[in-house]
Design a protein around this motif. Structure first.
Motif, PDB file in Angstrom:
ATOM      1  N   ASN A   1      11.685  -1.445  -5.801  1.00 28.85           N
ATOM      2  CA  ASN A   1      12.151  -1.743  -4.442  1.00 28.85           C
ATOM      3  C   ASN A   1      11.278  -1.063  -3.377  1.00 28.85           C
ATOM      4  O   ASN A   1      10.997  -1.647  -2.336  1.00 28.85           O
ATOM      5  N   PHE A   2      10.812   0.160  -3.677  1.00 29.86           N
ATOM      6  CA  PHE A   2       9.936   0.861  -2.730  1.00 29.86           C
ATOM      7  C   PHE A   2       8.564   0.186  -2.646  1.00 29.86           C
ATOM      8  O   PHE A   2       7.962   0.111  -1.588  1.00 29.86           O
ATOM      9  N   LYS A   3       8.067  -0.284  -3.794  1.00 29.11           N
ATOM     10  CA  LYS A   3       6.756  -0.977  -3.805  1.00 29.11           C
ATOM     11  C   LYS A   3       6.883  -2.299  -3.035  1.00 29.11           C
ATOM     12  O   LYS A   3       5.978  -2.681  -2.292  1.00 29.11           O
ATOM     13  N   ASP A   4       8.019  -2.987  -3.235  1.00 30.42           N
ATOM     14  CA  ASP A   4       8.243  -4.247  -2.503  1.00 30.42           C
ATOM     15  C   ASP A   4       8.295  -3.987  -0.998  1.00 30.42           C
ATOM     16  O   ASP A   4       7.826  -4.800  -0.201  1.00 30.42           O
ATOM     17  N   LEU A   5       8.868  -2.837  -0.657  1.00 32.46           N
ATOM     18  CA  LEU A   5       8.965  -2.473   0.759  1.00 32.46           C
ATOM     19  C   LEU A   5       7.561  -2.318   1.364  1.00 32.46           C
ATOM     20  O   LEU A   5       7.311  -2.737   2.503  1.00 32.46           O
ATOM     21  N   ALA A   6       6.652  -1.730   0.582  1.00 31.82           N
ATOM     22  CA  ALA A   6       5.267  -1.559   1.058  1.00 31.82           C
ATOM     23  C   ALA A   6       4.627  -2.921   1.311  1.00 31.82           C
ATOM     24  O   ALA A   6       4.004  -3.139   2.358  1.00 31.82           O
TER      25      ALA A   6
ATOM     26  N   MET B   1      10.410   6.524 -14.137  1.00 34.67           N
ATOM     27  CA  MET B   1      11.337   5.601 -13.490  1.00 34.67           C
ATOM     28  C   MET B   1      10.576   4.694 -12.519  1.00 34.67           C
ATOM     29  O   MET B   1       9.715   5.181 -11.793  1.00 34.67           O
ATOM     30  N   GLU B   2      10.916   3.409 -12.567  1.00 34.15           N
ATOM     31  CA  GLU B   2      10.182   2.437 -11.743  1.00 34.15           C
ATOM     32  C   GLU B   2      10.927   2.186 -10.424  1.00 34.15           C
ATOM     33  O   GLU B   2      12.092   1.801 -10.434  1.00 34.15           O
ATOM     34  N   PHE B   3      10.224   2.398  -9.308  1.00 24.67           N
ATOM     35  CA  PHE B   3      10.844   2.166  -8.002  1.00 24.67           C
ATOM     36  C   PHE B   3      10.271   0.895  -7.384  1.00 24.67           C
ATOM     37  O   PHE B   3       9.536   0.942  -6.411  1.00 24.67           O
TER      38      PHE B   3
ATOM     39  N   TYR C   1       6.144  -5.700   1.902  1.00 23.52           N
ATOM     40  CA  TYR C   1       6.836  -6.336   3.026  1.00 23.52           C
ATOM     41  C   TYR C   1       6.286  -5.814   4.359  1.00 23.52           C
ATOM     42  O   TYR C   1       6.016  -6.574   5.286  1.00 23.52           O
ATOM     43  N   GLU C   2       6.094  -4.487   4.440  1.00 23.02           N
ATOM     44  CA  GLU C   2       5.583  -3.874   5.678  1.00 23.02           C
ATOM     45  C   GLU C   2       4.186  -4.391   5.999  1.00 23.02           C
ATOM     46  O   GLU C   2       3.869  -4.661   7.148  1.00 23.02           O
ATOM     47  N   ILE C   3       3.356  -4.524   4.953  1.00 26.98           N
ATOM     48  CA  ILE C   3       1.978  -5.008   5.168  1.00 26.98           C
ATOM     49  C   ILE C   3       2.018  -6.440   5.704  1.00 26.98           C
ATOM     50  O   ILE C   3       1.328  -6.773   6.671  1.00 26.98           O
TER      51      ILE C   3
ATOM     52  N   ASN D   1       3.527  -6.473   9.413  1.00 31.39           N
ATOM     53  CA  ASN D   1       2.721  -5.903  10.505  1.00 31.39           C
ATOM     54  C   ASN D   1       1.379  -6.590  10.698  1.00 31.39           C
ATOM     55  O   ASN D   1       0.714  -6.374  11.705  1.00 31.39           O
ATOM     56  N   GLY D   2       0.982  -7.385   9.736  1.00 30.54           N
ATOM     57  CA  GLY D   2      -0.262  -8.145   9.889  1.00 30.54           C
ATOM     58  C   GLY D   2      -1.500  -7.266   9.864  1.00 30.54           C
ATOM     59  O   GLY D   2      -1.458  -6.126   9.389  1.00 30.54           O
ATOM     60  N   GLU D   3      -2.573  -7.811  10.419  1.00 25.78           N
ATOM     61  CA  GLU D   3      -3.857  -7.105  10.348  1.00 25.78           C
ATOM     62  C   GLU D   3      -4.042  -6.165  11.526  1.00 25.78           C
ATOM     63  O   GLU D   3      -3.488  -6.379  12.596  1.00 25.78           O
TER      64      GLU D   3
END
Lengths: 191, 81
Positions: B5-10, B1-3, B12-14, B17-19
């Motif tokens: 939305n969770f990968k997109d969340l990762a 099953m492909e998640f 987005y967080e990166i 939050n920047g460098e």
């Protein structure tokens, strides 16, 4: 032999590690740092929810990773190894700041037969914008559990060794986190 | 099953939050160089200290040193930048 910047960018993580361990050259360290430092930082923030703590944690995690690079056996993807160390470190911080028995009380008595993928269809169908809101409503451990399982594709066994609780307890906690997410969903969104 | 939305969340967080602050990289390099320096010190002086002990206790210092040197050759160097 000198490698061109383009060639360096194309190297897999494993190739970079071998070259770094053989040569100890800074250029290889820089590649790994550029590939993973911001991912580690983002992960630390999403678990710890505190930027200062996340910066300190990221620094310690990167030092740990580099000094233990020779121990990376290649049994899993390098990214999985990096994230295991990241989660491990962050969970340890949570353990120290909260009472351990509250965070990780023994749940070994729970039913062993909890299906691992129950409610997974529901999870895949949550829109990204909504997931972003819902996941922040969970507590740190629940959030970390869901991220390990669905963002980093970790096995229950791997999560169990990071959390230091049994596999059935992990399944139970995952189920609870998913139930909570469902509840928050119904309470937050109309459809 | 492909998640997804969770990968997109990762991602987005990166992006959100920047460098990591530049100072972190500097601190990491400093720490690793320190570990490496300490490793070099141990590599240089430990055989001598051991051979002194061997000598004091009546053993053959040259043989002890030779053994330690042979062992060292087969070991990997500690990480250093």
């Amino acid at each position: 032999m000198l490698e061109t910047p383009n060639r360096l960018k194309q190297l897999s993580d494993e190739e970079v590690i071998v070259r770094y361990l053989d040569s100890q050259k800074r250029v290889y360290f820089n590649i790994l740092y550029d590939r993973y430092s911001n991912k580690i930082f983002a992960k630390c923030i999403s678990i710890l929810k505190d930027e200062t703590k996340a910066v300190d944690a990221s620094q310690e995690i990167i030092i740990k990773l580099v000094t233990n690079l020779s121990k990376f056996g290649g049994n899993s993807k390098f990214s999985t190894w990096v994230y295991s160390i990241t989660y491990n470190y962050c969970i340890d911080i949570l353990r120290k700041t909260k009472k351990e028995q509250l965070l990780f009380k023994d749940e070994s008595a729970f039913n062993e037969n909890i299906p691992e993928d129950e409610d997974d269809v529901f999870l895949t169908e949550i829109m990204f914008d909504r997931l972003k809101i819902l996941i922040d409503k969970l507590d740190e451990t629940e959030r970390a559990l869901l991220l390990m399982k669905y963002q980093d594709d970790m096995m229950i066994k791997e999560i169990s060794s990071i959390m230091q609780i049994t596999e059935s307890a992990i399944k139970m906690r995952l189920k609870r986190a998913k139930d909570k997410l469902k509840k928050f969903y119904s309470a937050t969104f109309d459809d | 099953m492909e998640f997804k939305n969770f990968k997109d969340l990762a991602d987005y967080e990166i992006a959100k939050n920047g460098e990591l602050p530049k100072q972190v990289k500097h601190n990491v390099e400093k720490n690793i160089n320190l570990f490496s320096f300490m490793g070099d010190i141990v590599d240089t002086y430990l055989p001598k200290i051991i051979s002194i002990f061997v000598g004091v206790s009546g053993g053959d210092m040259s043989k002890a040193e030779e053994k330690i040197n042979n062992k060292k050759k087969s070991e990997k160097y500690p990480n250093q930048l």
